[in-house]
Design an enzyme around this catalytic site. Structure first.
Site, PDB file in Angstrom:
ATOM      1  N   ARG A   1     -17.856  73.336  35.473  1.00  0.00           N
ATOM      2  CA  ARG A   1     -17.744  73.184  34.109  1.00  0.00           C
ATOM      3  C   ARG A   1     -18.097  74.795  33.776  1.00  0.00           C
ATOM      4  O   ARG A   1     -17.575  75.255  32.642  1.00  0.00           O
ATOM      5  CB  ARG A   1     -18.217  72.193  33.120  1.00  0.00           C
ATOM      6  CG  ARG A   1     -17.229  71.169  32.973  1.00  0.00           C
ATOM      7  CD  ARG A   1     -16.230  71.561  32.184  1.00  0.00           C
ATOM      8  NE  ARG A   1     -16.274  71.347  30.816  1.00  0.00           N
ATOM      9  CZ  ARG A   1     -16.133  72.245  29.744  1.00  0.00           C
ATOM     10  NH1 ARG A   1     -15.806  73.437  30.140  1.00  0.00           N
ATOM     11  NH2 ARG A   1     -16.420  72.064  28.552  1.00  0.00           N
TER      12      ARG A   1
ATOM     13  N   ARG B   1     -20.805  65.513  32.009  1.00  0.00           N
ATOM     14  CA  ARG B   1     -21.619  66.607  31.660  1.00  0.00           C
ATOM     15  C   ARG B   1     -23.199  66.125  31.926  1.00  0.00           C
ATOM     16  O   ARG B   1     -23.870  67.084  32.122  1.00  0.00           O
ATOM     17  CB  ARG B   1     -21.596  66.901  30.086  1.00  0.00           C
ATOM     18  CG  ARG B   1     -20.674  67.947  29.969  1.00  0.00           C
ATOM     19  CD  ARG B   1     -20.717  68.230  28.201  1.00  0.00           C
ATOM     20  NE  ARG B   1     -20.506  67.001  27.478  1.00  0.00           N
ATOM     21  CZ  ARG B   1     -19.719  66.932  26.404  1.00  0.00           C
ATOM     22  NH1 ARG B   1     -19.370  67.790  26.009  1.00  0.00           N
ATOM     23  NH2 ARG B   1     -19.542  65.861  25.987  1.00  0.00           N
TER      24      ARG B   1
ATOM     25  N   ASP C   1      -7.810  63.647  31.369  1.00  0.00           N
ATOM     26  CA  ASP C   1      -8.104  63.417  29.791  1.00  0.00           C
ATOM     27  C   ASP C   1      -7.112  62.530  29.196  1.00  0.00           C
ATOM     28  O   ASP C   1      -5.851  62.606  29.605  1.00  0.00           O
ATOM     29  CB  ASP C   1      -8.520  64.660  29.082  1.00  0.00           C
ATOM     30  CG  ASP C   1      -9.025  64.229  27.666  1.00  0.00           C
ATOM     31  OD1 ASP C   1     -10.416  63.745  27.919  1.00  0.00           O
ATOM     32  OD2 ASP C   1      -8.400  64.032  26.767  1.00  0.00           O
TER      33      ASP C   1
ATOM     34  N   ARG D   1     -16.660  57.790  32.428  1.00  0.00           N
ATOM     35  CA  ARG D   1     -17.050  58.933  32.374  1.00  0.00           C
ATOM     36  C   ARG D   1     -18.242  59.231  33.579  1.00  0.00           C
ATOM     37  O   ARG D   1     -19.194  60.044  33.198  1.00  0.00           O
ATOM     38  CB  ARG D   1     -17.759  59.309  30.865  1.00  0.00           C
ATOM     39  CG  ARG D   1     -16.796  59.440  29.716  1.00  0.00           C
ATOM     40  CD  ARG D   1     -16.297  60.946  30.104  1.00  0.00           C
ATOM     41  NE  ARG D   1     -15.283  60.871  29.099  1.00  0.00           N
ATOM     42  CZ  ARG D   1     -15.175  61.236  27.680  1.00  0.00           C
ATOM     43  NH1 ARG D   1     -16.428  61.742  27.270  1.00  0.00           N
ATOM     44  NH2 ARG D   1     -13.971  61.481  26.963  1.00  0.00           N
TER      45      ARG D   1
ATOM     46  N   TYR E   1      -5.209  59.863  17.384  1.00  0.00           N
ATOM     47  CA  TYR E   1      -5.324  61.183  17.722  1.00  0.00           C
ATOM     48  C   TYR E   1      -4.281  62.204  17.117  1.00  0.00           C
ATOM     49  O   TYR E   1      -4.434  63.149  16.581  1.00  0.00           O
ATOM     50  CB  TYR E   1      -5.790  61.698  19.061  1.00  0.00           C
ATOM     51  CG  TYR E   1      -7.155  61.401  19.492  1.00  0.00           C
ATOM     52  CD1 TYR E   1      -8.213  62.232  19.059  1.00  0.00           C
ATOM     53  CD2 TYR E   1      -7.600  60.206  20.366  1.00  0.00           C
ATOM     54  CE1 TYR E   1      -9.761  61.876  19.469  1.00  0.00           C
ATOM     55  CE2 TYR E   1      -8.710  59.892  20.846  1.00  0.00           C
ATOM     56  CZ  TYR E   1      -9.894  60.901  20.353  1.00  0.00           C
ATOM     57  OH  TYR E   1     -11.096  60.425  20.552  1.00  0.00           O
TER      58      TYR E   1
HETATM   59  O1  CP3 Z   1     -15.011  60.085  34.808  1.00  0.00           O
HETATM   60  C1  CP3 Z   1     -14.432  59.772  34.158  1.00  0.00           C
HETATM   61  O2  CP3 Z   1     -14.402  58.582  33.381  1.00  0.00           O
HETATM   62  C2  CP3 Z   1     -12.698  60.508  33.890  1.00  0.00           C
HETATM   63  C3  CP3 Z   1     -12.463  61.503  33.398  1.00  0.00           C
HETATM   64  C4  CP3 Z   1     -12.235  61.011  31.804  1.00  0.00           C
HETATM   65  C5  CP3 Z   1     -12.471  62.347  30.668  1.00  0.00           C
HETATM   66  N1  CP3 Z   1     -11.905  61.860  29.688  1.00  0.00           N
HETATM   67  C6  CP3 Z   1     -12.921  63.602  30.867  1.00  0.00           C
HETATM   68  C7  CP3 Z   1     -13.531  64.273  29.882  1.00  0.00           C
HETATM   69  C8  CP3 Z   1     -11.656  60.065  31.092  1.00  0.00           C
HETATM   70  C9  CP3 Z   1     -11.434  58.776  31.476  1.00  0.00           C
HETATM   71  C10 CP3 Z   1     -11.429  60.298  29.716  1.00  0.00           C
HETATM   72  C11 CP3 Z   1     -10.763  59.488  28.802  1.00  0.00           C
HETATM   73  C12 CP3 Z   1     -10.844  59.717  27.224  1.00  0.00           C
HETATM   74  N2  CP3 Z   1     -10.593  61.187  27.018  1.00  0.00           N
HETATM   75  C13 CP3 Z   1     -11.154  58.828  26.109  1.00  0.00           C
HETATM   76  C14 CP3 Z   1     -11.110  57.478  26.440  1.00  0.00           C
HETATM   77  C15 CP3 Z   1     -12.577  56.961  26.735  1.00  0.00           C
HETATM   78  C16 CP3 Z   1     -13.332  57.199  25.788  1.00  0.00           C
HETATM   79  O3  CP3 Z   1     -14.309  57.800  25.799  1.00  0.00           O
HETATM   80  O4  CP3 Z   1     -13.386  56.198  24.896  1.00  0.00           O
HETATM   81  C17 CP3 Z   1     -11.125  59.495  25.044  1.00  0.00           C
HETATM   82  C18 CP3 Z   1     -11.069  59.040  23.505  1.00  0.00           C
HETATM   83  C19 CP3 Z   1     -10.752  61.148  25.519  1.00  0.00           C
HETATM   84  C20 CP3 Z   1     -10.693  62.181  24.389  1.00  0.00           C
HETATM   85  C21 CP3 Z   1     -11.844  63.202  24.602  1.00  0.00           C
HETATM   86  N3  CP3 Z   1     -11.988  63.908  25.540  1.00  0.00           N
HETATM   87  C22 CP3 Z   1     -12.849  63.369  23.874  1.00  0.00           C
HETATM   88  C23 CP3 Z   1     -13.034  62.350  22.403  1.00  0.00           C
HETATM   89  C24 CP3 Z   1     -13.712  64.220  24.302  1.00  0.00           C
HETATM   90  C25 CP3 Z   1     -14.926  65.164  23.598  1.00  0.00           C
HETATM   91  C26 CP3 Z   1     -16.176  63.948  23.621  1.00  0.00           C
HETATM   92  C27 CP3 Z   1     -17.276  64.864  24.517  1.00  0.00           C
HETATM   93  O5  CP3 Z   1     -17.685  63.940  25.141  1.00  0.00           O
HETATM   94  O6  CP3 Z   1     -17.494  66.014  24.438  1.00  0.00           O
HETATM   95  C28 CP3 Z   1     -13.265  64.671  25.606  1.00  0.00           C
HETATM   96  C29 CP3 Z   1     -13.663  65.636  26.297  1.00  0.00           C
HETATM   97  C30 CP3 Z   1     -13.959  65.192  27.818  1.00  0.00           C
HETATM   98  N4  CP3 Z   1     -12.970  64.510  28.567  1.00  0.00           N
HETATM   99  C31 CP3 Z   1     -15.119  65.337  28.896  1.00  0.00           C
HETATM  100  C32 CP3 Z   1     -14.957  64.639  29.929  1.00  0.00           C
HETATM  101  C33 CP3 Z   1     -15.849  64.772  31.096  1.00  0.00           C
HETATM  102  C34 CP3 Z   1     -16.451  65.937  28.086  1.00  0.00           C
HETATM  103  C35 CP3 Z   1     -16.766  66.980  28.939  1.00  0.00           C
HETATM  104  C36 CP3 Z   1     -16.395  68.561  29.014  1.00  0.00           C
HETATM  105  O7  CP3 Z   1     -16.147  68.962  27.968  1.00  0.00           O
HETATM  106  O8  CP3 Z   1     -16.260  68.746  30.060  1.00  0.00           O
END
Ligand code: CP3
Length: 355
Positions: A39, A30, A75, A26, A151
């Site tokens: 965003r 954010r 994602d 990540r 999921y």
């Molecule tokens: O910079 C990076 O790592 C690359 C981008 C990336 C995102 N999601 C963008 C994202 C990566 C590698 C992921 C993987 C991901 N997505 C995982 C596995 C990693 C982990 O955290 O275990 C999972 C479980 C997801 C599913 C997911 N996506 C969730 C549970 C959420 C919500 C949690 C949150 O932080 O709000 C997301 C949203 C998400 N994916 C964001 C980002 C940057 C959050 C920010 C936004 O809404 O812009």
């Protein structure tokens, strides 16, 4: 592959490096003002599906932090869409699947022939790889079958995985079919990312630590083994990451991924010792440590490096993703400390030097 001789790829292959490579899960998120700005104009899915935007977000984060690899902005859940499940991200609530899987019938309807519709991710990889050339490697990624299945079945993040385990225990044949269908899509999806220039692939099995070692071995390992073997055929090193996996590591070895990502719940020296030779280890600073004063962040980074002890195959990372509100200056200080401190120490020698 565009940067096969980079510090990061060399470490994945357990070759000697001049300093420990570091990247952060990540790293584009954010906590970073540049990301928040993008965003404001676009939803998460709009960024993922627009290769120029996704590449820009990926590149900006990697350059701002000075890390050793850029992970493609996408994602985990994108493959669900092409399998026939619809989802959305609710502000501050995480993902929500509109039509979660309930039974064998739903599994039988999952599509596996539309992976090419995820081509926008490969396009983003190509743009990032072209931007960095041999300067910085690009990491492609996908979810693991178990974490994606959780999921699909729960319909959202979960605490106890009741519905997932209910399906596993009550209809193991349907479960196996689900894992096979997901894997079929992932192989195509991840292979396209490598073709587009990804130097390594990370498989995120974020929630696999909710399983007992027995259930992991019975319900997940056989499928993960096949997935890893098929992805290894791309030639890219494979990182298999999960949280809370300390007791699963002896089984996780059998996946034969080159690098195993671990969280902070296990000291990284223990992870190296449990996994033994032939495995790199990625990790494992607690992401919450980044909220400490900078001197403490640096101290904890050195502690992880001391525990890794200059062993071949250490890729520095957090034990899970960077949290929102993390101070950016601390993240930059962390990267700098990892490089400066590890460059000073002697790395495990590749060969004996004769005098
Ligand atoms: O910079 C990076 O790592 C690359 C981008 C990336 C995102 N999601 C963008 C994202 C990566 C590698 C992921 C993987 C991901 N997505 C995982 C596995 C990693 C982990 O955290 O275990 C999972 C479980 C997801 C599913 C997911 N996506 C969730 C549970 C959420 C919500 C949690 C949150 O932080 O709000 C997301 C949203 C998400 N994916 C964001 C980002 C940057 C959050 C920010 C936004 O809404 O812009």
């Amino acid at each position: 592959m565009s940067a096969p001789d980079s510090r990061f790829v060399r470490a994945c292959r357990r070759q000697p490096v001049d300093a420990t490579p570091v990247w952060l899960m990540r790293q584009a998120g954010r906590y970073m003002p540049e990301y928040r700005k993008v965003r404001k104009q676009h939803t998460l899915l709009e960024i993922c599906k627009n290769p120029e935007l996704a590449a820009d977000v990926t590149i900006t984060a990697a350059e701002r932090l000075g890390v050793d690899a850029a992970i493609i902005f996408a994602d985990l859940l994108l493959p669900l869409e092409v399998m026939g499940l619809e989802f959305e991200f609710e502000e501050h609530e995480g993902p929500k699947i509109r039509n979660p899987l309930r039974d064998a019938n739903g599994i039988a309807q999952l599509k596996t022939d539309r992976a090419s519709e995820l081509g926008y991710v490969a396009e983003s990889v190509q743009l990032v790889a072209r931007h960095f050339g041999t300067r910085l490697p690009v990491i492609g990624f996908c979810g693991a079958p178990f974490t994606l299945a959780s999921y699909m079945i729960e319909g959202r993040g979960s605490r106890n995985y009741v519905e997932t385990k209910r399906m596993m225990y009550s209809d193991p044949e349907a479960w196996d079919e689900l894992m096979r269908r997901i894997s079929r899509v992932l192989v195509q999806y991840a292979a396209e990312q490598v073709k587009a220039g990804a130097d390594a692939l990370q498989i995120f099995d974020s929630w696999v630590g909710c399983l007992s070692p027995t259930d992991f071995t019975r319900f997940v390992l056989p499928h993960t083994k096949v997935l890893v073997a098929e992805l290894k055929a791309t030639g890219a090193p494979i990182i298999y990451f999960g949280t809370d996996t300390a007791t699963l590591l002896p089984s996780i070895k059998q996946t034969r991924a080159e690098v195993i990502g671990v969280d902070w719940r296990i000291p990284i020296n223990d992870a190296f010792e449990t996994l033994g030779d032939n495995f790199g280890v990625q990790g494992n600073l607690d992401p919450v440590a980044l909220f400490a004063p900078e001197t403490e962040v640096r101290r904890q980074a050195r502690d992880v490096l001391d525990r890794a002890g200059g062993r071949a195959g250490h890729v520095f990372n957090l034990g899970h993703g960077i949290l929102p509100d993390t101070p950016v200056e601390n993240v930059i200080a962390l990267v700098e400390e990892v490089h400066a401190y590890s460059a000073k120490r002697t790395h495990a020698p590749a060969r004996t030097v004769a005098f």
